[in-house]
Write an enzyme that holds these catalytic residues in place. Structure first.
Site, PDB file in Angstrom:
ATOM      1  N   GLY A  31       0.738  -1.139  -0.026  1.00 11.58           N
ATOM      2  CA  GLY A  31      -0.079  -0.031  -0.095  1.00 11.58           C
ATOM      3  C   GLY A  31       0.761   1.246  -0.084  1.00 11.58           C
ATOM      4  O   GLY A  31       2.112   1.320  -0.037  1.00 11.58           O
ATOM      5  N   VAL A  35       4.638  -2.304   2.986  1.00 11.16           N
ATOM      6  CA  VAL A  35       4.815  -3.712   2.138  1.00 11.16           C
ATOM      7  C   VAL A  35       4.829  -4.791   3.244  1.00 11.16           C
ATOM      8  O   VAL A  35       5.181  -4.607   4.353  1.00 11.16           O
ATOM      9  CB  VAL A  35       5.932  -3.730   1.285  1.00 11.16           C
ATOM     10  CG1 VAL A  35       5.937  -4.895   0.486  1.00 11.16           C
ATOM     11  CG2 VAL A  35       6.458  -2.284   0.813  1.00 11.16           C
ATOM     12  N   LYS A  57       5.347  -6.453   8.129  1.00 11.40           N
ATOM     13  CA  LYS A  57       4.872  -5.302   7.424  1.00 11.40           C
ATOM     14  C   LYS A  57       5.949  -4.298   7.673  1.00 11.40           C
ATOM     15  O   LYS A  57       6.311  -4.129   8.630  1.00 11.40           O
ATOM     16  CB  LYS A  57       3.423  -4.738   8.041  1.00 11.40           C
ATOM     17  CG  LYS A  57       2.929  -3.599   7.404  1.00 11.40           C
ATOM     18  CD  LYS A  57       1.901  -2.929   7.679  1.00 11.40           C
ATOM     19  CE  LYS A  57       0.523  -3.372   7.058  1.00 11.40           C
ATOM     20  NZ  LYS A  57      -0.732  -2.741   7.449  1.00 11.40           N
ATOM     21  N   ASP A 169     -11.220   1.082   8.351  1.00 11.83           N
ATOM     22  CA  ASP A 169     -11.249   0.582   7.126  1.00 11.83           C
ATOM     23  C   ASP A 169     -11.476  -0.811   7.226  1.00 11.83           C
ATOM     24  O   ASP A 169     -10.614  -1.833   6.696  1.00 11.83           O
ATOM     25  CB  ASP A 169      -9.376   0.482   6.988  1.00 11.83           C
ATOM     26  CG  ASP A 169      -9.075   0.579   5.548  1.00 11.83           C
ATOM     27  OD1 ASP A 169      -9.866   0.599   4.705  1.00 11.83           O
ATOM     28  OD2 ASP A 169      -7.610   0.314   4.869  1.00 11.83           O
TER      29      ASP A 169
HETATM   30  P1  ADP Z   1      -1.902  -3.130   3.614  1.00 12.02           P
HETATM   31  O1  ADP Z   1      -3.490  -3.225   3.328  1.00 12.02           O
HETATM   32  O2  ADP Z   1      -1.755  -1.892   4.249  1.00 12.02           O
HETATM   33  O3  ADP Z   1      -1.363  -3.381   2.532  1.00 12.02           O
HETATM   34  P2  ADP Z   1      -2.375  -5.233   5.511  1.00 12.02           P
HETATM   35  O4  ADP Z   1      -2.163  -5.344   6.935  1.00 12.02           O
HETATM   36  O5  ADP Z   1      -4.084  -5.226   5.123  1.00 12.02           O
HETATM   37  O6  ADP Z   1      -1.699  -4.127   4.661  1.00 12.02           O
HETATM   38  O7  ADP Z   1      -1.879  -6.649   4.806  1.00 12.02           O
HETATM   39  C1  ADP Z   1      -2.003  -6.815   3.480  1.00 12.02           C
HETATM   40  C2  ADP Z   1      -2.296  -8.422   3.127  1.00 12.02           C
HETATM   41  O8  ADP Z   1      -1.394  -9.088   3.816  1.00 12.02           O
HETATM   42  C3  ADP Z   1      -3.585  -8.594   3.655  1.00 12.02           C
HETATM   43  O9  ADP Z   1      -4.676  -8.229   2.671  1.00 12.02           O
HETATM   44  C4  ADP Z   1      -3.485 -10.287   3.761  1.00 12.02           C
HETATM   45  O10 ADP Z   1      -3.853 -10.748   2.617  1.00 12.02           O
HETATM   46  C5  ADP Z   1      -1.910 -10.336   4.318  1.00 12.02           C
HETATM   47  N1  ADP Z   1      -1.829 -10.574   5.649  1.00 12.02           N
HETATM   48  C6  ADP Z   1      -1.771  -9.503   6.572  1.00 12.02           C
HETATM   49  N2  ADP Z   1      -1.918 -10.109   7.893  1.00 12.02           N
HETATM   50  C7  ADP Z   1      -1.920 -11.156   7.631  1.00 12.02           C
HETATM   51  C8  ADP Z   1      -1.785 -12.381   8.715  1.00 12.02           C
HETATM   52  N3  ADP Z   1      -1.791 -11.883   9.991  1.00 12.02           N
HETATM   53  N4  ADP Z   1      -2.117 -13.678   8.167  1.00 12.02           N
HETATM   54  C9  ADP Z   1      -2.035 -13.809   7.180  1.00 12.02           C
HETATM   55  N5  ADP Z   1      -2.083 -13.031   5.921  1.00 12.02           N
HETATM   56  C10 ADP Z   1      -2.171 -11.569   6.340  1.00 12.02           C
END
Ligand code: ADP
Ligand code: MG
Length: 354
Positions: A31, A35, A57, A169
């Protein structure tokens, strides 16, 4: 023990990590603010296998707020969100360091992945219920599955809201299916606000996803011309929470998820955007929207109304109490969990008898 001592001990005995501990795997998301990767631990410690797969992240300055939110969630309502492992600043904050956040890898699929499947909601049935229901394929069975998903989402939201956190969100992409607990959990606290202890920042407009945002947020962001780029502490009391009911922003978004699950034809981005336009034209009155679209509804759209009309329209009643223009007229997560839509045990018992 007071809370402070407990929190301190808990942190002391939790594993800590640094940059070199992680082996980057598949990229899961990217986003404007970071990343996300699937990662494993470098095989240095003999017991490191126990940790299993993790998610990392790498975030910009907003990562500081996200770490705060995740720490708070893991102490106050751990089951609501993905299991947070650790968060730290990698590099110095002055030299453009990044915030690294680590969670347990909960599973492969978000609710977004699952509702995009032609099989939905049957593809979720065994995942959440453990077995296939003793019901013929059809609306009653689909309703039961959707009901279970909605209950889990509302349960997670109630946990956050009772802690004083608004997510802001909520959308299918930010709801992950946890294979370990067989439940849906909330992820991505990057836009969240904690109003009770006063950690908050005014979101930039582009932080919010317009597809799932309640109407009041546009009003707020246009009246806030200069948003600070870093977290600011503001003294917001529980009284203010009561006055503004910020939690109802999430309820509106959850209502749109309910809508997308009930109506196969509203599951694509473009159809959701079109729906939002239609609803706005109806002054956000879902009943007025129904009256305009139902007479010339496609079979797919009609199917959604039929599902929500089951059991004397109890699903439609819940949906219309979530998706309302005025925040204070929307039902709370706690009240929604007690809504009669969720106790259709009678309906299920009846189908077994027949
Ligand atoms: P952003 O939307 O800011 O890029 P997210 O926290 O929503 O970040 O994470 C991006 C993607 O990573 C999610 O849509 C999901 O597919 C995957 N993801 C995030 N956290 C987890 C987790 N704890 N376990 C498995 N997949 C995850
Ligand atoms: Mg996300």
């Amino acid at each position: 023990f007071d809370m402070f001592v407990l929190a301190f001990l808990e942190r002391l005995f939790r594993p800590t990590f640094k940059k070199d501990d992680f082996v980057l795997g598949k990229k899961l998301g990217e986003g404007a603010f970071g990343v996300v990767y699937k990662v494993s631990l470098a095989d240095k410690k003999p017991n490191s296998k126990k940790e299993g797969d993790l998610v990392l992240k790498k975030a910009t300055e907003y990562g500081a707020v996200e770490i705060w939110m995740n720490e708070r969630v893991r102490r106050a309502c751990a089951n609501s969100c993905a299991d947070f492992v650790y968060g730290f600043l990698e590099g110095s904050s002055k030299k453009g360091g990044e915030y690294w956040l680590v969670w347990r890898f909960e599973g492969e699929a978000t609710l977004s992945d699952l509702i995009q499947s032609k099989e939905f909601p049957y593809n979720v049935e065994t995942m959440i219920l453990g077995e296939v229901q003793n019901l013929p394929k059809g609306l009653a069975r689909e309703n039961k599955i959707i009901q279970t998903i909605m209950r889990q989402i509302l349960f997670a939201l109630d946990g956050l809201h009772s802690t004083g956190i608004v997510h802001r969100d909520i959308k299918p992409q930010n709801i992950i299916f946890s294979e370990g607990s067989r439940t849906f959990k909330i992820i991505d606290l990057g836009a969240a606000a904690d109003l009770r202890v006063g950690i908050n920042y005014i979101p930039k407009e582009f932080l919010l996803d317009p597809r799932y945002a309640a109407p009041e947020q546009y009003i707020m962001s246009t009246q806030t011309p200069s948003a600070p780029s870093a977290p600011v502490a503001t003294a917001l009391s529980p009284v203010l929470w009561q006055l503004n009911l910020p939690d109802r922003f999430d309820i509106y978004s959850a209502g749109l998820i309910f809508l997308q699950m009930a109506f196969p034809s509203l599951r694509t981005d473009s159809s959701l955007i079109q729906f939002n336009r239609q609803l706005k034209r109806c002054d956000y009155d879902l009943i007025a929207w129904r009256n305009t679209v139902e007479p010339r509804a496609s079979p797919d759209l009609r199917k959604g109304f039929e599902l929500l009309d089951l059991d004397n329209g109890i699903g439609w009643e819940l949906l219309t109490s979530m998706v309302r223009y005025k925040a204070r007229q929307r039902i709370s997560a706690k009240a929604a969990l007690a809504h009669p839509y969720f106790d259709s045990e009678g309906l299920l018992a009846l189908s077994f008898v027949q």
